[in-house]
Design a protein around this motif. Structure first.
Motif, PDB file in Angstrom:
ATOM      1  N   MET A   1      23.144 137.148  37.128  1.00 43.73           N
ATOM      2  CA  MET A   1      24.349 137.623  37.788  1.00 43.73           C
ATOM      3  C   MET A   1      24.412 139.142  37.629  1.00 43.73           C
ATOM      4  N   THR A   2      25.586 139.670  37.503  1.00 47.93           N
ATOM      5  CA  THR A   2      25.725 141.119  37.649  1.00 47.93           C
ATOM      6  C   THR A   2      26.635 141.714  36.580  1.00 47.93           C
ATOM      7  N   VAL A   3      26.183 142.838  36.055  1.00 44.68           N
ATOM      8  CA  VAL A   3      27.062 143.623  35.187  1.00 44.68           C
ATOM      9  C   VAL A   3      27.930 144.490  36.100  1.00 44.68           C
ATOM     10  N   ARG A   4      29.225 144.293  36.017  1.00 40.40           N
ATOM     11  CA  ARG A   4      30.140 145.008  36.921  1.00 40.40           C
ATOM     12  C   ARG A   4      30.675 146.268  36.246  1.00 40.40           C
ATOM     13  N   THR A   5      31.154 147.184  37.079  1.00 38.59           N
ATOM     14  CA  THR A   5      31.783 148.398  36.572  1.00 38.59           C
ATOM     15  C   THR A   5      33.163 148.048  36.026  1.00 38.59           C
ATOM     16  N   VAL A   6      33.455 148.498  34.822  1.00 38.09           N
ATOM     17  CA  VAL A   6      34.777 148.257  34.242  1.00 38.09           C
ATOM     18  C   VAL A   6      35.693 149.425  34.616  1.00 38.09           C
ATOM     19  N   LEU A   7      36.831 149.092  35.197  1.00 36.66           N
ATOM     20  CA  LEU A   7      37.804 150.117  35.578  1.00 36.66           C
ATOM     21  C   LEU A   7      38.363 150.763  34.318  1.00 36.66           C
ATOM     22  N   LEU A  32      32.489 134.555  39.324  1.00 37.58           N
ATOM     23  CA  LEU A  32      33.323 135.584  38.683  1.00 37.58           C
ATOM     24  C   LEU A  32      33.121 135.548  37.167  1.00 37.58           C
ATOM     25  N   ILE A  33      33.156 134.348  36.598  1.00 37.77           N
ATOM     26  CA  ILE A  33      33.035 134.234  35.143  1.00 37.77           C
ATOM     27  C   ILE A  33      31.630 134.642  34.683  1.00 37.77           C
ATOM     28  N   ALA A  34      30.616 134.310  35.474  1.00 39.05           N
ATOM     29  CA  ALA A  34      29.254 134.734  35.112  1.00 39.05           C
ATOM     30  C   ALA A  34      29.166 136.267  35.090  1.00 39.05           C
ATOM     31  N   ASP A  35      29.767 136.911  36.067  1.00 41.81           N
ATOM     32  CA  ASP A  35      29.762 138.384  36.078  1.00 41.81           C
ATOM     33  C   ASP A  35      30.555 138.942  34.901  1.00 41.81           C
ATOM     34  N   MET A  36      31.676 138.309  34.599  1.00 39.27           N
ATOM     35  CA  MET A  36      32.485 138.785  33.461  1.00 39.27           C
ATOM     36  C   MET A  36      31.704 138.622  32.154  1.00 39.27           C
ATOM     37  N   ASP A  37      31.017 137.487  31.996  1.00 33.31           N
ATOM     38  CA  ASP A  37      30.192 137.267  30.796  1.00 33.31           C
ATOM     39  C   ASP A  37      29.120 138.342  30.671  1.00 33.31           C
ATOM     40  N   ASP A  38      28.416 138.575  31.781  1.00 30.33           N
ATOM     41  CA  ASP A  38      27.335 139.571  31.747  1.00 30.33           C
ATOM     42  C   ASP A  38      27.870 140.948  31.403  1.00 30.33           C
ATOM     43  N   THR A  39      29.036 141.261  31.965  1.00 25.15           N
ATOM     44  CA  THR A  39      29.622 142.583  31.740  1.00 25.15           C
ATOM     45  C   THR A  39      30.077 142.721  30.291  1.00 25.15           C
ATOM     46  N   MET A  40      30.741 141.687  29.782  1.00 25.68           N
ATOM     47  CA  MET A  40      31.221 141.741  28.395  1.00 25.68           C
ATOM     48  C   MET A  40      30.040 141.860  27.430  1.00 25.68           C
ATOM     49  N   ALA A  42      26.949 143.003  28.071  1.00 22.52           N
ATOM     50  CA  ALA A  42      26.236 144.278  28.239  1.00 22.52           C
ATOM     51  C   ALA A  42      26.956 145.402  27.494  1.00 22.52           C
ATOM     52  N   LEU A  43      28.283 145.301  27.431  1.00 20.45           N
ATOM     53  CA  LEU A  43      29.070 146.367  26.789  1.00 20.45           C
ATOM     54  C   LEU A  43      29.450 145.991  25.362  1.00 20.45           C
ATOM     55  N   ASP A  44      28.943 144.856  24.890  1.00 18.46           N
ATOM     56  CA  ASP A  44      29.220 144.374  23.534  1.00 18.46           C
ATOM     57  C   ASP A  44      30.737 144.286  23.284  1.00 18.46           C
ATOM     58  N   PRO A 170      34.697 157.362  11.515  1.00 19.40           N
ATOM     59  CA  PRO A 170      33.381 157.994  11.673  1.00 19.40           C
ATOM     60  C   PRO A 170      32.242 157.056  11.262  1.00 19.40           C
ATOM     61  N   GLY A 171      31.228 157.038  12.099  1.00 13.48           N
ATOM     62  CA  GLY A 171      30.014 156.288  11.786  1.00 13.48           C
ATOM     63  C   GLY A 171      30.122 154.802  11.996  1.00 13.48           C
ATOM     64  N   GLN A 172      31.275 154.305  12.418  1.00 12.62           N
ATOM     65  CA  GLN A 172      31.400 152.853  12.605  1.00 12.62           C
ATOM     66  C   GLN A 172      31.142 152.461  14.047  1.00 12.62           C
ATOM     67  N   ASP A 173      30.532 151.289  14.178  1.00  8.48           N
ATOM     68  CA  ASP A 173      30.189 150.733  15.474  1.00  8.48           C
ATOM     69  C   ASP A 173      31.294 149.710  15.768  1.00  8.48           C
ATOM     70  N   LEU A 174      32.111 149.939  16.782  1.00  9.25           N
ATOM     71  CA  LEU A 174      33.305 149.118  16.987  1.00  9.25           C
ATOM     72  C   LEU A 174      33.237 148.361  18.297  1.00  9.25           C
ATOM     73  N   GLN A 175      33.874 147.204  18.329  1.00 10.39           N
ATOM     74  CA  GLN A 175      33.911 146.396  19.558  1.00 10.39           C
ATOM     75  C   GLN A 175      35.200 146.648  20.326  1.00 10.39           C
ATOM     76  N   ASP A 176      35.100 146.644  21.642  1.00  7.92           N
ATOM     77  CA  ASP A 176      36.281 146.805  22.502  1.00  7.92           C
ATOM     78  C   ASP A 176      36.635 145.468  23.143  1.00  7.92           C
ATOM     79  N   GLU A 177      37.875 145.423  23.681  1.00 13.84           N
ATOM     80  CA  GLU A 177      38.364 144.167  24.267  1.00 13.84           C
ATOM     81  C   GLU A 177      38.703 144.389  25.737  1.00 13.84           C
TER      82      GLU A 177
END
Ligand code: NI
Length: 177
Positions: A1-7, A32-40, A42-44, A170-177
């Protein structure tokens, strides 16, 4: 599927109310859900709502796997949540740091209900009814806010608790929602 651009914050589509899904288990909904999964992935990210990729429907996904790099991060089961209804349990709130794929590189301290019940459906139309707390409750509130046009900075009580990841953590790798 596709990694979509996040607004990103500033795009007016992020401020609109999403409409309910009326038909389940359709090719369009699965795509839609497959694209959302791929996007999430890809962006961790830890979660993503359909309006963040410009689709104004009430669909959110979220999930956090146990990661030895962040042993303190509470795992959250992978969930597809459609047409959600949140009901707080009690009025106890808790402040916690949040990030968002639509507000990249930043963190803010956001009050959320500690415990809540959420109901909705999955992509097949199967009912979901869970009572959750802690980080699971926080992620559910963050994603459901997206469906009502609310971004987490709008909920920060004291904007001194809003800033860039690199300065705050600083120096931490953080996840976004
Ligand atoms: Ni978000």
């Amino acid at each position: 599927m596709t990694v979509r651009t996040v607004l990103r914050m500033g795009d007016p589509r992020l401020l609109q109310d999403a409409r309910p899904v009326e038909r389940f288990d359709t090719p369009e909904l699965h795509a839609l859900i497959a694209d959302m999964d791929d996007t999430m992935k890809a962006l961790d990210g830890a979660g993503l709502a359909a309006p963040q990729i410009g689709i104004g429907v009430q669909v959110a996904i979220f999930g956090v796997e146990y990661n030895p790099r962040y042993p303190d991060a509470e795992p959250v089961p992978y969930t597809v949540l459609i047409n959600p209804v949140l009901t707080p349990i009690g009025d106890e709130m808790e402040e916690g740091w949040e990030g968002c794929l639509s507000v990249p590189g930043m963190r803010g301290l956001v009050p959320r209900y500690k415990r809540l019940r959420y109901r909705g459906r999955d992509q097949y139309g199967k009912p979901i009814d869970r009572t959750v707390g802690g980080f699971h409750a926080r992620v559910a509130q963050h994603e459901c806010d997206h469906l009502a046009g609310i971004l987490y900075p709008m909920r920060i009580r004291d904007l001194r608790n809003f800033g860039f990841n690199e300065e705050l953590f600083p120096g931490q790798d953080l996840q976004d929602e």
